[in-house]
Each structure stands twice: as structure tokens, then as C-alpha cells.
Design a protein around this motif. Structure first.
Motif, PDB file in Angstrom:
ATOM      1  N   ARG A 277     -35.481   9.484 -29.078  1.00  0.00           N
ATOM      2  CA  ARG A 277     -34.518   9.841 -30.116  1.00  0.00           C
ATOM      3  C   ARG A 277     -33.456   8.750 -30.279  1.00  0.00           C
ATOM      4  O   ARG A 277     -33.130   8.356 -31.396  1.00  0.00           O
ATOM      5  CB  ARG A 277     -33.832  11.155 -29.735  1.00  0.00           C
ATOM      6  CG  ARG A 277     -33.986  12.223 -30.755  1.00  0.00           C
ATOM      7  CD  ARG A 277     -33.209  13.478 -30.381  1.00  0.00           C
ATOM      8  NE  ARG A 277     -34.120  14.541 -30.058  1.00  0.00           N
ATOM      9  CZ  ARG A 277     -34.312  15.054 -28.856  1.00  0.00           C
ATOM     10  NH1 ARG A 277     -33.646  14.610 -27.826  1.00  0.00           N
ATOM     11  NH2 ARG A 277     -35.159  16.023 -28.670  1.00  0.00           N
ATOM     12  N   ALA A 278     -32.945   8.271 -29.159  1.00  0.00           N
ATOM     13  CA  ALA A 278     -31.896   7.247 -29.196  1.00  0.00           C
ATOM     14  C   ALA A 278     -32.424   5.948 -29.802  1.00  0.00           C
ATOM     15  O   ALA A 278     -31.768   5.341 -30.655  1.00  0.00           O
ATOM     16  CB  ALA A 278     -31.352   7.002 -27.789  1.00  0.00           C
ATOM     17  N   ARG A 279     -33.617   5.526 -29.366  1.00  0.00           N
ATOM     18  CA  ARG A 279     -34.183   4.294 -29.919  1.00  0.00           C
ATOM     19  C   ARG A 279     -34.497   4.463 -31.394  1.00  0.00           C
ATOM     20  O   ARG A 279     -34.252   3.556 -32.198  1.00  0.00           O
ATOM     21  CB  ARG A 279     -35.449   3.895 -29.162  1.00  0.00           C
ATOM     22  CG  ARG A 279     -35.161   3.327 -27.792  1.00  0.00           C
ATOM     23  CD  ARG A 279     -36.420   2.862 -27.110  1.00  0.00           C
ATOM     24  NE  ARG A 279     -37.453   3.899 -27.287  1.00  0.00           N
ATOM     25  CZ  ARG A 279     -38.716   3.758 -26.953  1.00  0.00           C
ATOM     26  NH1 ARG A 279     -39.139   2.656 -26.434  1.00  0.00           N
ATOM     27  NH2 ARG A 279     -39.569   4.742 -27.125  1.00  0.00           N
ATOM     28  N   GLY A 280     -35.049   5.610 -31.776  1.00  0.00           N
ATOM     29  CA  GLY A 280     -35.355   5.862 -33.182  1.00  0.00           C
ATOM     30  C   GLY A 280     -34.112   5.832 -34.050  1.00  0.00           C
ATOM     31  O   GLY A 280     -34.114   5.248 -35.139  1.00  0.00           O
TER      32      GLY A 280
ATOM     33  N   PRO B 147     -36.172  -5.866 -34.417  1.00  0.00           N
ATOM     34  CA  PRO B 147     -35.573  -4.811 -33.581  1.00  0.00           C
ATOM     35  C   PRO B 147     -36.627  -3.925 -32.914  1.00  0.00           C
ATOM     36  O   PRO B 147     -36.443  -3.466 -31.788  1.00  0.00           O
ATOM     37  CB  PRO B 147     -34.730  -3.998 -34.554  1.00  0.00           C
ATOM     38  CG  PRO B 147     -34.562  -4.821 -35.762  1.00  0.00           C
ATOM     39  CD  PRO B 147     -35.690  -5.789 -35.798  1.00  0.00           C
ATOM     40  N   ARG B 148     -37.739  -3.702 -33.595  1.00  0.00           N
ATOM     41  CA  ARG B 148     -38.807  -2.882 -33.021  1.00  0.00           C
ATOM     42  C   ARG B 148     -39.418  -3.562 -31.802  1.00  0.00           C
ATOM     43  O   ARG B 148     -39.754  -2.906 -30.820  1.00  0.00           O
ATOM     44  CB  ARG B 148     -39.866  -2.593 -34.086  1.00  0.00           C
ATOM     45  CG  ARG B 148     -39.411  -1.544 -35.072  1.00  0.00           C
ATOM     46  CD  ARG B 148     -40.262  -1.511 -36.339  1.00  0.00           C
ATOM     47  NE  ARG B 148     -39.882  -0.411 -37.209  1.00  0.00           N
ATOM     48  CZ  ARG B 148     -38.776  -0.373 -37.934  1.00  0.00           C
ATOM     49  NH1 ARG B 148     -37.934  -1.384 -37.892  1.00  0.00           N
ATOM     50  NH2 ARG B 148     -38.496   0.671 -38.685  1.00  0.00           N
ATOM     51  N   MET B 149     -39.570  -4.884 -31.879  1.00  0.00           N
ATOM     52  CA  MET B 149     -40.110  -5.615 -30.717  1.00  0.00           C
ATOM     53  C   MET B 149     -39.110  -5.609 -29.564  1.00  0.00           C
ATOM     54  O   MET B 149     -39.491  -5.381 -28.422  1.00  0.00           O
ATOM     55  CB  MET B 149     -40.464  -7.049 -31.113  1.00  0.00           C
ATOM     56  CG  MET B 149     -41.710  -7.154 -31.976  1.00  0.00           C
ATOM     57  SD  MET B 149     -42.265  -8.841 -32.246  1.00  0.00           S
ATOM     58  CE  MET B 149     -40.901  -9.572 -33.128  1.00  0.00           C
ATOM     59  N   VAL B 150     -37.852  -5.834 -29.871  1.00  0.00           N
ATOM     60  CA  VAL B 150     -36.821  -5.885 -28.826  1.00  0.00           C
ATOM     61  C   VAL B 150     -36.676  -4.533 -28.139  1.00  0.00           C
ATOM     62  O   VAL B 150     -36.584  -4.459 -26.906  1.00  0.00           O
ATOM     63  CB  VAL B 150     -35.471  -6.339 -29.428  1.00  0.00           C
ATOM     64  CG1 VAL B 150     -34.342  -6.178 -28.426  1.00  0.00           C
ATOM     65  CG2 VAL B 150     -35.552  -7.778 -29.911  1.00  0.00           C
TER      66      VAL B 150
ATOM     67  N   SER C 296     -42.978   1.131 -30.843  1.00  0.00           N
ATOM     68  CA  SER C 296     -44.289   0.925 -31.461  1.00  0.00           C
ATOM     69  C   SER C 296     -44.475   1.830 -32.673  1.00  0.00           C
ATOM     70  O   SER C 296     -43.669   2.721 -32.933  1.00  0.00           O
ATOM     71  CB  SER C 296     -45.393   1.204 -30.437  1.00  0.00           C
ATOM     72  OG  SER C 296     -45.413   2.582 -30.115  1.00  0.00           O
ATOM     73  N   ASP C 297     -45.588   1.616 -33.387  1.00  0.00           N
ATOM     74  CA  ASP C 297     -45.914   2.470 -34.537  1.00  0.00           C
ATOM     75  C   ASP C 297     -46.098   3.925 -34.103  1.00  0.00           C
ATOM     76  O   ASP C 297     -45.675   4.841 -34.798  1.00  0.00           O
ATOM     77  CB  ASP C 297     -47.186   1.972 -35.236  1.00  0.00           C
ATOM     78  CG  ASP C 297     -46.960   0.660 -35.981  1.00  0.00           C
ATOM     79  OD1 ASP C 297     -45.786   0.302 -36.208  1.00  0.00           O
ATOM     80  OD2 ASP C 297     -47.966   0.005 -36.313  1.00  0.00           O
ATOM     81  N   SER C 298     -46.734   4.127 -32.945  1.00  0.00           N
ATOM     82  CA  SER C 298     -46.924   5.501 -32.463  1.00  0.00           C
ATOM     83  C   SER C 298     -45.582   6.135 -32.085  1.00  0.00           C
ATOM     84  O   SER C 298     -45.373   7.333 -32.307  1.00  0.00           O
ATOM     85  CB  SER C 298     -47.893   5.547 -31.284  1.00  0.00           C
ATOM     86  OG  SER C 298     -47.395   4.801 -30.202  1.00  0.00           O
ATOM     87  N   ASP C 299     -44.655   5.334 -31.538  1.00  0.00           N
ATOM     88  CA  ASP C 299     -43.312   5.843 -31.251  1.00  0.00           C
ATOM     89  C   ASP C 299     -42.619   6.260 -32.550  1.00  0.00           C
ATOM     90  O   ASP C 299     -41.955   7.295 -32.603  1.00  0.00           O
ATOM     91  CB  ASP C 299     -42.456   4.780 -30.551  1.00  0.00           C
ATOM     92  CG  ASP C 299     -42.842   4.544 -29.113  1.00  0.00           C
ATOM     93  OD1 ASP C 299     -43.520   5.413 -28.533  1.00  0.00           O
ATOM     94  OD2 ASP C 299     -42.460   3.486 -28.565  1.00  0.00           O
ATOM     95  N   GLU C 300     -42.805   5.438 -33.575  1.00  0.00           N
ATOM     96  CA  GLU C 300     -42.165   5.735 -34.854  1.00  0.00           C
ATOM     97  C   GLU C 300     -42.729   7.018 -35.457  1.00  0.00           C
ATOM     98  O   GLU C 300     -41.982   7.856 -35.967  1.00  0.00           O
ATOM     99  CB  GLU C 300     -42.356   4.566 -35.824  1.00  0.00           C
ATOM    100  CG  GLU C 300     -41.496   4.684 -37.053  1.00  0.00           C
ATOM    101  CD  GLU C 300     -41.126   3.342 -37.661  1.00  0.00           C
ATOM    102  OE1 GLU C 300     -40.283   3.360 -38.565  1.00  0.00           O
ATOM    103  OE2 GLU C 300     -41.660   2.303 -37.241  1.00  0.00           O
ATOM    104  N   GLU C 301     -44.036   7.204 -35.391  1.00  0.00           N
ATOM    105  CA  GLU C 301     -44.655   8.430 -35.884  1.00  0.00           C
ATOM    106  C   GLU C 301     -44.141   9.645 -35.123  1.00  0.00           C
ATOM    107  O   GLU C 301     -43.804  10.676 -35.707  1.00  0.00           O
ATOM    108  CB  GLU C 301     -46.178   8.353 -35.767  1.00  0.00           C
ATOM    109  CG  GLU C 301     -46.845   7.455 -36.774  1.00  0.00           C
ATOM    110  CD  GLU C 301     -48.344   7.338 -36.536  1.00  0.00           C
ATOM    111  OE1 GLU C 301     -48.940   8.275 -35.950  1.00  0.00           O
ATOM    112  OE2 GLU C 301     -48.911   6.308 -36.927  1.00  0.00           O
ATOM    113  N   LEU C 302     -44.106   9.516 -33.800  1.00  0.00           N
ATOM    114  CA  LEU C 302     -43.627  10.605 -32.955  1.00  0.00           C
ATOM    115  C   LEU C 302     -42.166  10.927 -33.262  1.00  0.00           C
ATOM    116  O   LEU C 302     -41.769  12.091 -33.355  1.00  0.00           O
ATOM    117  CB  LEU C 302     -43.806  10.242 -31.480  1.00  0.00           C
ATOM    118  CG  LEU C 302     -43.466  11.315 -30.459  1.00  0.00           C
ATOM    119  CD1 LEU C 302     -44.322  12.556 -30.672  1.00  0.00           C
ATOM    120  CD2 LEU C 302     -43.692  10.777 -29.052  1.00  0.00           C
TER     121      LEU C 302
END
Length: 196
Positions: free
Chosen positions: A103-106, A150-153, A157-163
Motif C-alpha cells: 500500500r505504501a509503495r503503491g 520510480p518503479r525500478m527503484v 513490478s507489474d504484478s505488484d501494481e495489479e495487486l
């Protein structure tokens, strides 16, 4: 010499009772109470005549009773975002910690995305309109690269973003449902009080 009134025996006004109901509704909307608990506790709050009668309905909730006693007077305590839950088994704690981190990273990624898009738009407008550079469009393809950094740092990942999107959507739906139930219950209790 006059005796100081018992603070727990101070009588509640309708406004103070409604403030307590609103605070209880916030706890319900935040998921601290299930429907049955909220229904029972809100009924107790609506029927409460004294500050002391609010102790039980607010037992176990962060912040406690949303009223404070100052020199024989009652003051409303603003209720903010909830506290962190303590305890539980390690599996639940690990899963909760993972969800909290996701949640925090998203949220961080979303904020950075908006900043990057805003800066890109401003850059395009400055280059196109003010500077008059014909190749100002080049900032738009660069957006793909700038949004991926920012996504790399943050290792998002794409799956994290979907979740994250699914989590956000389910939390929004659950919160709306709880808020609607809380509002309905508070309206019912207001109607009961007016009838009395």
C-alpha cells in the motif's frame, strides 16, 4: 463549598451523543467493528445519558471516548485516522506487513506519477508555446522512461501494481459499504431520539 460533579456522571447533550456516534461510525468504516458490533455499540451510544455510559461502547477502540472532561465541562475530541493494531499471530502480522508495504509503495508510486506527468506537461507547454521549439513532442515518449524509474527503484513490478489496484478497489468498495451502513444506523438512531 460546592462539590465537584462526578466526571462520569456528566450528562450528554444531543450534539455530544451525535459526535460519539460519528466517531463510532468512523471506527466501523475503518473496519475495526463488524456490523453486529457496530449495531450493538451504536445503540448503547444513542441510549447513553452520561459520559460514563460511553466507556463500554468505546472499549478497545483507539482514542477511547471522543469526549474529554475539562473543569466540569465536556469538549469534543476530534477523531482522526486509526491506530495500528497490536498483537496477532506471526502469519497474520507478516501478511499485514506485506500489504501495508505494498500500500505504501503503491501510494508513493501514484504520487510520483502525478508529479512526473505534471512536470512533463509543463515542460511540453513551455517548450512548445513559450520557446516555440518544434520538437517539444519529444517529452512525451520520455515519459515512459521517467515513469519506469520510480518503479525500478521501489521494486514495484507489474504484478505488484495489479495487486495494489485490486486492493485499492476492494478497500474502497468495503469502505463505501460500511459508511452507508453507519450512516443508515445513525439516521435510525436520530429518528428514535426525535420520537422520544
Amino acid at each position: 463549598m460546592t462539590a465537584t460533579p462526578d466526571p462520569d456522571g456528566l450528562l450528554l447533550s444531543d450534539s455530544e451523543r451525535m459526535h460519539a456516534l460519528d466517531a463510532l461510525g468512523k471506527h466501523f468504516a475503518d473496519g475495526r467493528l463488524d456490523s453486529a458490533e457496530f449495531y450493538e455499540r451504536s445503540g448503547s451510544v444513542a441510549a447513553a445519558r452520561t459520559v460514563g455510559a460511553l466507556d463500554e461502547p468505546f472499549r478497545g477502540l483507539p482514542g477511547g471516548v471522543p469526549l474529554t472532561r475539562v473543569s466540569g465541562q465536556l469538549a469534543k475530541v476530534p477523531f482522526g485516522e486509526g491506530a495500528v493494531a497490536v498483537g496477532g499471530d506471526s502469519t497474520t502480522s507478516t501478511a499485514a506487513a506485506e500489504l501495508a508495504a505494498l500500500r505504501a509503495r503503491g501510494h508513493t508510486i501514484e504520487s510520483i506519477d502525478w508529479i512526473i506527468v505534471g512536470i512533463t506537461l509543463i515542460s511540453f507547454l513551455v517548450l512548445q508555446v513559450i520557446v516555440g521549439w518544434d520538437y517539444a513532442w519529444i517529452v512525451w515518449p520520455s515519459l515512459i522512461i521517467t515513469l519506469s524509474v520510480p518503479r525500478m527503484v521501489l521494486r514495484f513490478s507489474d504484478s505488484d501494481e495489479e495487486l495494489y489496484e485490486e486492493l485499492k478497489e476492494s478497500e474502497t468498495k468495503a469502505r463505501k459499504k460500511r459508511l452507508a451502513a453507519a450512516a443508515k444506523r445513525i439516521r435510525e438512531l436520530e429518528g428514535d431520539q426525535r420520537a422520544d
